[in-house]
Design an enzyme around this catalytic site. Structure first.
Site, PDB file in Angstrom:
ATOM      1  N   GLU A 143      14.465  23.472  21.596  1.00  0.00           N
ATOM      2  CA  GLU A 143      14.169  24.137  22.864  1.00  0.00           C
ATOM      3  C   GLU A 143      15.434  24.856  23.324  1.00  0.00           C
ATOM      4  O   GLU A 143      16.535  24.310  23.240  1.00  0.00           O
ATOM      5  CB  GLU A 143      13.746  23.119  23.929  1.00  0.00           C
ATOM      6  CG  GLU A 143      13.575  23.723  25.326  1.00  0.00           C
ATOM      7  CD  GLU A 143      13.232  22.685  26.391  1.00  0.00           C
ATOM      8  OE1 GLU A 143      12.616  21.652  26.040  1.00  0.00           O
ATOM      9  OE2 GLU A 143      13.597  22.893  27.558  1.00  0.00           O
TER      10      GLU A 143
ATOM     11  N   GLU B  58      17.248  28.522  33.842  1.00  0.00           N
ATOM     12  CA  GLU B  58      16.682  27.334  34.472  1.00  0.00           C
ATOM     13  C   GLU B  58      17.423  27.125  35.783  1.00  0.00           C
ATOM     14  O   GLU B  58      18.656  27.126  35.810  1.00  0.00           O
ATOM     15  CB  GLU B  58      16.838  26.126  33.554  1.00  0.00           C
ATOM     16  CG  GLU B  58      15.969  24.948  33.934  1.00  0.00           C
ATOM     17  CD  GLU B  58      16.041  23.830  32.891  1.00  0.00           C
ATOM     18  OE1 GLU B  58      15.146  22.982  32.902  1.00  0.00           O
ATOM     19  OE2 GLU B  58      16.998  23.810  32.088  1.00  0.00           O
TER      20      GLU B  58
END
Length: 264
Positions: free
Chosen positions: A39, A44
């Site tokens: 990932e 974020e």
């Protein structure tokens, strides 16, 4: 996709319990599972948790370095801006055995096959798919429950575009930009300051020569002869463009000094 430059221009929400993300997962997730599939979090933001008002988090997750032990770095917007005030470009430059994270053209984090923890597996040389989402926390999450006094649309995540660029082989007849130095045009030193004129030298910088003049409002254009110059992600006014030299004004948003990110 596999390898290339991946970017999205996004205006983020900000608030308690609000968790926007722009990220990638390995296409083999159904067979390999997570985190073996890999990932990569390109953007974020954790809202009020850890005071992320001006912060982007970039992280690589793989087997043995996932979740709270992911290989992460954060980037703080340089001029006190808040992520929710405007759009910013969140990007990744991904090649075999290497991943680099950028915000508005400024690189801030790099992970390679050689830099991951000893004995761990590099899982990023395979196809991945992209995700954009806005997660909402709750009473049991680290984010907490959203503030009832800040409902949508104040918490919208606005996406202008998502783009994926692929590298191409350079043929013998293809002109390739060869950058040289960036100099203060007054002193010819390497340091630059906002509002001053700077010069970038090189080869194949433009397909023609153009001398620019100020418009009715007194400003110079930021694009000429299919060329733009950005300093720390802000497009600069252009004064002169040629194949070997570009004169431009350093944007006022630039912090003075030697370390400026100039992109042609």
């Amino acid at each position: 996709s596999q390898y290339g430059r991946i970017e999205a221009r996004i205006k983020l929400p900000f608030g308690k319990g609000v968790w926007p993300a722009f990220w990638m997962l390995g296409e083999n997730i159904d067979s390999a599972g997570w985190p073996t599939c890999g990932e990569v979090d390109i953007m974020e933001n954790f809202g009020t948790y850890d005071n992320n008002a001006s912060v982007n988090n970039g992280t690589a997750h793989g087997p043995g370095y996932s979740g709270g032990t992911g290989i992460t770095e954060n980037y703080t917007l340089p001029f006190g801006e808040k992520v929710a005030d405007d759009f910013h470009v969140y990007a990744l430059e991904w090649s075999q055995d290497s991943i680099m994270w950028l915000v508005d053209g400024a690189a801030y984090h790099k992970v390679t096959a050689a830099s991951i923890p000893a004995g761990r597996q590099w899982v990023f040389n395979a196809p991945f798919f992209l995700l954009l989402n806005l997660a909402i926390g709750g009473p049991t999450s680290f984010l907490g429950t959203p503030d009832a006094a800040a409902p949508f649309p104040a918490e919208d995540m606005l996406v202008d575009y998502v783009r994926v660029y692929r590298a191409v082989a350079v043929g013998a007849g293809m002109p390739v930009i060869s950058p040289g130095r960036v100099l203060n045009a007054a002193s010819y030193l390497g340091s630059v300051a906002p509002g001053t004129v700077a010069v970038v030298y090189g080869n194949n910088l433009a397909g023609g020569t153009e001398t620019l003049t100020a418009g009715l409002g007194g400003g110079f254009p930021a694009s000429a002869a299919d060329v733009t110059v950005s300093v720390n992600g802000v497009n600069a006014p252009l004064l002169y463009v040629s194949a070997t030299q570009i004169n431009f004004e350093v944007p006022w948003e630039t912090v003075p000094g030697m370390a400026v990110n100039v992109a042609v």
